[in-house]
Scaffold this active site. Sequence first.
Site, mmCIF file in Angstrom:
data_model
loop_
_atom_site.group_PDB
_atom_site.id
_atom_site.type_symbol
_atom_site.label_atom_id
_atom_site.label_comp_id
_atom_site.label_asym_id
_atom_site.label_seq_id
_atom_site.Cartn_x
_atom_site.Cartn_y
_atom_site.Cartn_z
ATOM 1 N N HIS A 304 0.853 -1.198 0.000
ATOM 2 C CA HIS A 304 0.000 0.000 0.000
ATOM 3 C C HIS A 304 0.887 1.246 0.000
ATOM 4 C CE1 HIS A 304 -3.149 2.831 1.194
ATOM 5 N NE2 HIS A 304 -3.997 1.893 0.802
ATOM 6 N N ASP A 361 -7.941 -5.319 -0.204
ATOM 7 C CA ASP A 361 -8.394 -6.185 -1.306
ATOM 8 C C ASP A 361 -8.028 -7.649 -1.123
ATOM 9 O OD1 ASP A 361 -7.536 -3.370 -3.194
ATOM 10 O OD2 ASP A 361 -9.567 -4.159 -3.030
HETATM 11 C C1 SDX Z 1 -6.144 0.043 -2.939
HETATM 12 O O1 SDX Z 1 -4.408 4.527 -1.883
HETATM 13 C C2 SDX Z 1 -5.351 3.924 -1.317
HETATM 14 O O2 SDX Z 1 -5.784 4.280 -0.260
HETATM 15 C C3 SDX Z 1 -5.906 2.723 -2.090
HETATM 16 C C4 SDX Z 1 -6.925 1.866 -1.358
HETATM 17 C C5 SDX Z 1 -8.223 2.606 -1.110
HETATM 18 O O3 SDX Z 1 -8.942 2.221 -0.182
HETATM 19 O O4 SDX Z 1 -8.556 3.504 -1.920
HETATM 20 O O5 SDX Z 1 -6.379 1.422 -0.131
HETATM 21 C C6 SDX Z 1 -7.304 0.634 -2.200
HETATM 22 O O6 SDX Z 1 -5.913 0.396 -4.054
HETATM 23 C C7 SDX Z 1 -5.249 -0.943 -2.228
HETATM 24 C C8 SDX Z 1 -4.037 -1.436 -3.098
HETATM 25 C C9 SDX Z 1 -4.530 -2.515 -4.080
HETATM 26 N N1 SDX Z 1 -3.474 -2.903 -5.016
HETATM 27 C C10 SDX Z 1 -2.826 -4.079 -4.938
HETATM 28 O O7 SDX Z 1 -3.010 -4.906 -4.047
HETATM 29 C C11 SDX Z 1 -1.838 -4.346 -6.076
HETATM 30 C C12 SDX Z 1 -0.524 -4.943 -5.526
HETATM 31 N N2 SDX Z 1 0.160 -3.905 -4.743
HETATM 32 C C13 SDX Z 1 1.218 -3.164 -5.458
HETATM 33 O O8 SDX Z 1 0.999 -2.992 -6.825
HETATM 34 C C14 SDX Z 1 1.655 -1.904 -4.666
HETATM 35 O O9 SDX Z 1 1.895 -2.310 -3.373
HETATM 36 C C15 SDX Z 1 0.765 -0.675 -4.652
HETATM 37 C C16 SDX Z 1 0.373 -0.239 -6.001
HETATM 38 C C17 SDX Z 1 -0.453 -0.923 -3.833
HETATM 39 C C18 SDX Z 1 1.562 0.443 -3.966
HETATM 40 O O10 SDX Z 1 2.584 0.760 -4.811
HETATM 41 P P1 SDX Z 1 3.717 1.850 -4.388
HETATM 42 O O11 SDX Z 1 3.344 2.600 -3.172
HETATM 43 O O12 SDX Z 1 4.038 2.613 -5.626
HETATM 44 O O13 SDX Z 1 4.884 0.947 -3.946
HETATM 45 P P2 SDX Z 1 6.091 0.564 -4.861
HETATM 46 O O14 SDX Z 1 5.557 0.009 -6.153
HETATM 47 O O15 SDX Z 1 7.011 1.732 -4.922
HETATM 48 O O16 SDX Z 1 6.731 -0.655 -4.047
HETATM 49 C C19 SDX Z 1 7.768 -0.432 -3.099
HETATM 50 C C20 SDX Z 1 8.587 -1.727 -3.151
HETATM 51 C C21 SDX Z 1 9.074 -2.063 -4.570
HETATM 52 O O17 SDX Z 1 10.229 -2.877 -4.431
HETATM 53 P P3 SDX Z 1 11.716 -2.123 -4.469
HETATM 54 O O18 SDX Z 1 11.752 -1.337 -5.771
HETATM 55 O O19 SDX Z 1 11.768 -1.261 -3.227
HETATM 56 O O20 SDX Z 1 12.700 -3.287 -4.453
HETATM 57 O O21 SDX Z 1 7.742 -2.826 -2.771
HETATM 58 C C22 SDX Z 1 7.605 -3.723 -3.874
HETATM 59 C C23 SDX Z 1 8.001 -2.960 -5.120
HETATM 60 O O22 SDX Z 1 8.468 -3.834 -6.117
HETATM 61 N N3 SDX Z 1 6.192 -4.117 -3.902
HETATM 62 C C24 SDX Z 1 5.759 -5.353 -4.130
HETATM 63 C C25 SDX Z 1 4.366 -5.295 -4.013
HETATM 64 N N4 SDX Z 1 3.991 -4.030 -3.724
HETATM 65 C C26 SDX Z 1 5.121 -3.311 -3.659
HETATM 66 N N5 SDX Z 1 6.413 -6.504 -4.421
HETATM 67 C C27 SDX Z 1 5.632 -7.613 -4.594
HETATM 68 N N6 SDX Z 1 4.293 -7.622 -4.488
HETATM 69 C C28 SDX Z 1 3.622 -6.489 -4.198
HETATM 70 N N7 SDX Z 1 2.288 -6.494 -4.094
#
Ligand code: SDX
Length: 421
Positions: A304, A361
């Site tokens: 998140h 989710d």
């Molecule tokens: C919702 O914003 C809100 O409030 C949203 C929400 C709401 O109520 O409105 O809460 C609802 O959208 C919840 C999120 C649902 N999405 C998912 O579950 C999709 C999977 N999650 C990821 O795509 C990700 O965690 C996000 C999109 C939710 C957040 O992305 P960020 O903040 O841009 O984080 P990032 O991509 O910069 O990740 C930081 C690190 C990275 O690794 P490094 O580059 O540091 O090595 O964490 C890793 C990412 O690769 N990472 C993950 C991951 N999420 C982040 N690695 C594996 N699996 C994941 N799910």
Amino acid sequence: MKPIKIKVNNQEIECPVIEGTENEHGINITQLRKKTGYITLDPGYANTGACISKITFIDGEKGILRYRGYPIEELAGKISFTETAYLLLNGELPSQDEKNQFSKSLRKNANIHEDMKRFFDGFPLNAHPMATLSSMVTALSAFHPDSESEDEEIINKNIINILAKVKTIAAYSYRKYNGLPFIYPNQDLNYVENFLHMMFSDSQEEYHADPVLVDALNLLLILHADHEQNCSTSTVRLAGSSKSNVFGAISSGISALWGPLHGGANQAVIEMLKTIKKDGNNYKKYIEYAKDKNSPFRLMGFGHRVYKNYDPRAKIIKKAADQVLTKLKINDPLLDLAKQLEEVALNDDYFVQRGLYPNVDFYSGIIYRAMGIPTNMFTVMFALGRLPGWLAHWKEMINSPDFKINRPRQIYTGPTKRSLK
Ligand code: SDX
């Protein structure tokens, strides 16, 4: 708070500091470009506040979520979704009279114009329900042309129209795509009972929604009702800032929510769990995929932008999933698989170091499945829950003393001036 001094090009400017009621601090840079020629750059807006708001507070480090000051743990399962909607829209919980009036308005306005029913014939049967929902919500503006009005009474009437009619559109799209006759709303039923009635009633026999499902859906809608400046709410604010009508602004929020990184994740989680199950439940392999930078695979429902601790909503939904399946005597192997994934991930440095925990989710789809809601409607359910939040932020934005059209700047890195000669 003392202003912050910023020195740019040997020029020092003072920027006021805004302090929120929960000790958040923001540097007001509204004069930055005018005084220094510089802008800030913050792709994804992780460090940028777009507005001041009184609606919802989140503390991502502590896993705190409050609607108008009430902790989500105190609201979830204790009040109805319509009371939650009233709270988000008006800032206070309704009195009994206000609650009765609000509920009566929602029941009276749940029908859509009969001509709108023909629109469903235009969609292919395999259309994604989010495509139908966003199109039909925009189409509502054609049947409520007063939605351009800035009159408070008309604004409140159209807020009721959206809250009341969108659940009807959602149920109608389910009925249409499953070859079933539309079931009209029943004014004797409350919001959740009416939705389940329109979804699952059978024209041959009287339908009574299982109280277990009514309570579970009421809980899920409350937990999804608002989440401050998330992607779709910020989209509603941005679209609404051009003074586009409320139906168009909400429809843009529906489209933003659809993405698998946002509200579309609840569908993506179940699809991911089904894939892992088909692959011999080899969940450890998929944890490794999620950690592999060369793999596009992400653990859907994990991580998140704000919560770097357990999403408080996920905790409540996980418990509710257990309760609902037990009460309905359903054994869903996907729930066990989700718990195994969580167990491994929460003990793996990759996830722990990045603060990656289950979000709203991760478990919600398990409950929707138990209700008989098809996977491709899960994000529609998220949209139904988020409607009052979107509407509350839209209303706060249009009434804000700082109201202005949103128009971010950029840093241009394309070709410098050149000629066709
Ligand atoms: C919702 O914003 C809100 O409030 C949203 C929400 C709401 O109520 O409105 O809460 C609802 O959208 C919840 C999120 C649902 N999405 C998912 O579950 C999709 C999977 N999650 C990821 O795509 C990700 O965690 C996000 C999109 C939710 C957040 O992305 P960020 O903040 O841009 O984080 P990032 O991509 O910069 O990740 C930081 C690190 C990275 O690794 P490094 O580059 O540091 O090595 O964490 C890793 C990412 O690769 N990472 C993950 C991951 N999420 C982040 N690695 C594996 N699996 C994941 N799910």
